[in-house]
Scaffold this motif. Structure first.
Motif, PDB file in Angstrom:
ATOM      1  N   GLU A   1     -13.931  71.407  25.195  1.00 48.65           N
ATOM      2  CA  GLU A   1     -14.455  72.594  24.530  1.00 48.65           C
ATOM      3  C   GLU A   1     -13.320  73.469  23.996  1.00 48.65           C
ATOM      4  O   GLU A   1     -13.406  74.005  22.888  1.00 48.65           O
TER       5      GLU A   1
ATOM      6  N   THR B   1     -14.364  68.410  30.682  1.00 46.68           N
ATOM      7  CA  THR B   1     -15.379  68.962  29.781  1.00 46.68           C
ATOM      8  C   THR B   1     -14.909  70.268  29.155  1.00 46.68           C
ATOM      9  O   THR B   1     -14.998  70.476  27.937  1.00 46.68           O
ATOM     10  N   ALA B   2     -14.382  71.160  29.997  1.00 44.39           N
ATOM     11  CA  ALA B   2     -13.897  72.444  29.492  1.00 44.39           C
ATOM     12  C   ALA B   2     -12.688  72.258  28.578  1.00 44.39           C
ATOM     13  O   ALA B   2     -12.530  72.985  27.592  1.00 44.39           O
TER      14      ALA B   2
ATOM     15  N   GLN C   1     -16.360  74.926  38.870  1.00 44.31           N
ATOM     16  CA  GLN C   1     -16.984  74.096  37.842  1.00 44.31           C
ATOM     17  C   GLN C   1     -16.001  73.566  36.797  1.00 44.31           C
ATOM     18  O   GLN C   1     -16.006  72.389  36.462  1.00 44.31           O
ATOM     19  N   ASP C   2     -15.151  74.433  36.269  1.00 43.49           N
ATOM     20  CA  ASP C   2     -14.312  74.046  35.139  1.00 43.49           C
ATOM     21  C   ASP C   2     -12.821  74.091  35.426  1.00 43.49           C
ATOM     22  O   ASP C   2     -12.018  73.761  34.538  1.00 43.49           O
TER      23      ASP C   2
ATOM     24  N   GLN D   1     -17.921  80.558  37.709  1.00 47.90           N
ATOM     25  CA  GLN D   1     -17.024  79.594  38.331  1.00 47.90           C
ATOM     26  C   GLN D   1     -17.142  79.696  39.857  1.00 47.90           C
ATOM     27  O   GLN D   1     -16.561  80.567  40.496  1.00 47.90           O
TER      28      GLN D   1
ATOM     29  N   TRP E   1     -15.032  80.632  30.374  1.00 46.85           N
ATOM     30  CA  TRP E   1     -16.042  79.969  31.187  1.00 46.85           C
ATOM     31  C   TRP E   1     -16.514  80.906  32.305  1.00 46.85           C
ATOM     32  O   TRP E   1     -15.705  81.471  33.044  1.00 46.85           O
ATOM     33  N   ASP E   2     -17.832  81.041  32.419  1.00 48.81           N
ATOM     34  CA  ASP E   2     -18.389  81.947  33.416  1.00 48.81           C
ATOM     35  C   ASP E   2     -18.958  81.162  34.595  1.00 48.81           C
ATOM     36  O   ASP E   2     -18.991  79.932  34.603  1.00 48.81           O
TER      37      ASP E   2
ATOM     38  N   ASN F   1     -16.231  84.951  36.040  1.00 50.89           N
ATOM     39  CA  ASN F   1     -15.802  84.521  34.716  1.00 50.89           C
ATOM     40  C   ASN F   1     -14.293  84.305  34.695  1.00 50.89           C
ATOM     41  O   ASN F   1     -13.525  85.159  35.136  1.00 50.89           O
TER      42      ASN F   1
END
Length: 300
Positions: free
Chosen positions: A113, A109-110, A78-79, A289, A286-287, A282
Motif C-alpha cells: 500500500e 500488505t502495508a 496488524q501492519d 494497530q 495505518w490505524d 494509529n
C-alpha cells in the motif's frame, strides 16, 4: 560520524551479551533486592514496564553492588513488527545506564500500500533506531517509607532511516532527547492481601512514535503522561496495565496513545518473562494497530 557507525557494533555486542548470559551458570552477582522489584525492561531499554519507564533502577544491584540485565522484545501488530534488543547496568540501586536497538518493519500488505501511494519511492519500510538512556534515583524508596521512589531519566535517540518521516510526514529531525521524571511505589497488602505497584511518569518529548517516525514536526515538543499499575499475586507472578500518552506533533498523521495489559513471570532473579496485549492505535497511515508483546530478560 562515530555515532553513525556504533549502532551495528553495539547491536552485535548486545545480542552476544544476551546469548552469553543465557549460558552463564555462575551465581548472580547482585541479589540483595527483593524478587521482581526492578520490574522488567521497556521498549526503550529503561527499567519499568513494557511501555513505560518506572522510577526503579534496573538489575538486582543494591548499595555497594552492580548488576546487568539484557532483554529481547518483540511487538507484533496488524501492519508492523518491532524488535528490540536492550542492555542496562544498575549501580548501587542509584544509577542506571541503558542501550536499546529497535528495528521496526512494515508488513507485506502495508508495504504494498505504501509503495502504491508513494509511486514506488518507498517500496518497503524498515526503521532502525538506537536509544541511549540514563536514570538516577533522586529520593524516596519503592517499598520503605512514606514517599514514593522518584527518579530522573533521559533518552537520546538516533533514527537511522528517517527519510520517510522527514521528507513525507513532516518530521524535523532524525534525532532527539526525551527527559522524564517517574514516581513509583509498592503498596504492601493493598488489595485483597496482594501487593500493588503504582507508577506515574511525566515526559518531555518531541519523538513521533518513540522517534521511529522522526522528531519534531508541525507542533512543539510536549509534556505527556504515562501510567502503570501492577498487582503482584505472589513473589513470582504479576499482572497489570499501562497507558502512554503521545505528543501527536505531525499534522499529516495522527498519533494515538499506547496501552497494554500484561502478565509478568519472575521465576528467579536470573530470568523475567513478560507477555502482553498491546493497543498502539494509529501508526502513520495505518490505524487500529493491536497485537501481542513478548519480552525475555536475563539478569546478572
Amino acid at each position: 560520524m562515530l555515532l553513525r557507525i556504533l549502532p551495528s557494533i553495539v547491536s552485535a555486542l548486545v545480542l552476544s551479551f544476551v546469548a552469553l548470559l543465557a549460558l552463564v551458570t555462575a551465581p548472580v552477582l547482585a541479589q540483595s533486592r527483593i524478587l521482581a522489584t526492578p520490574g522488567a525492561m521497556q521498549v526503550e531499554g529503561a527499567a519499568g514496564g513494557g511501555l513505560v519507564p518506572w522510577a526503579v533502577i534496573g538489575s538486582y544491584a543494591n548499595e555497594g553492588e552492580w548488576g546487568a540485565s539484557a532483554a529481547l522484545t518483540k511487538v507484533a501488530v496488524q501492519d508492523f513488527s518491532l524488535t528490540n534488543a536492550a542492555l542496562l547496568v544498575g549501580v548501587n540501586n542509584r544509577f542506571e545506564l541503558s542501550y536499546a536497538h529497535q528495528t521496526l518493519r512494515l508488513g507485506d500488505t502495508a508495504a504494498g500500500e505504501l509503495s502504491a501511494a508513494s509511486a514506488g519511492a518507498y517500496p518497503y519500510l524498515t526503521v532502525e533506531q538506537d536509544v541511549f538512556g540514563a536514570k538516577v534515583r533522586l529520593a524516596g524508596d519503592l517499598i520503605y517509607g512514606d514517599l514514593p521512589q522518584v527518579s530522573l531519566g533521559g533518552q537520546y535517540k538516533i533514527n537511522h532511516n528517517a527519510d520517510l518521516a522527514t521528507q513525507v510526514l513532516g518530521a524535523e529531525s532524525d534525532s532527539g532527547t526525551d527527559i522524564y521524571v517517574s514516581a513509583s511505589k509498592l503498596y504492601l497488602n493493598a488489595l485483597a492481601g496482594r501487593n500493588l505497584l503504582l507508577n506515574a511518569t511525566v515526559r518531555y518529548t518531541d519523538a513521533n512514535q518513540l522517534g521511529l517516525l522522526g522528531f519534531g514536526g508541525d507542533k512543539s515538543a510536549a509534556l505527556v503522561g504515562e501510567f502503570s499499575a501492577a498487582l503482584l499475586f505472589n513473589r513470582h507472578w504479576a499482572t497489570g496495565v499501562e497507558y502512554r500518552q503521545k505528543p501527536n506533533l505531525l499534522n499529516s498523521v495522527e498519533e494515538d496513545a499506547w496501552a497494554d495489559a500484561f502478565v509478568a513471570w519472575f521465576p528467579s532473579q536470573r530470568f523475567t518473562l513478560v507477555a502482553a496485549y498491546a493497543d498502539l492505535g494509529n501508526i502513520a497511515l495505518w490505524d487500529k494497530q493491536r497485537g501481542w508483546y513478548l519480552s525475555v530478560q536475563i539478569n546478572h
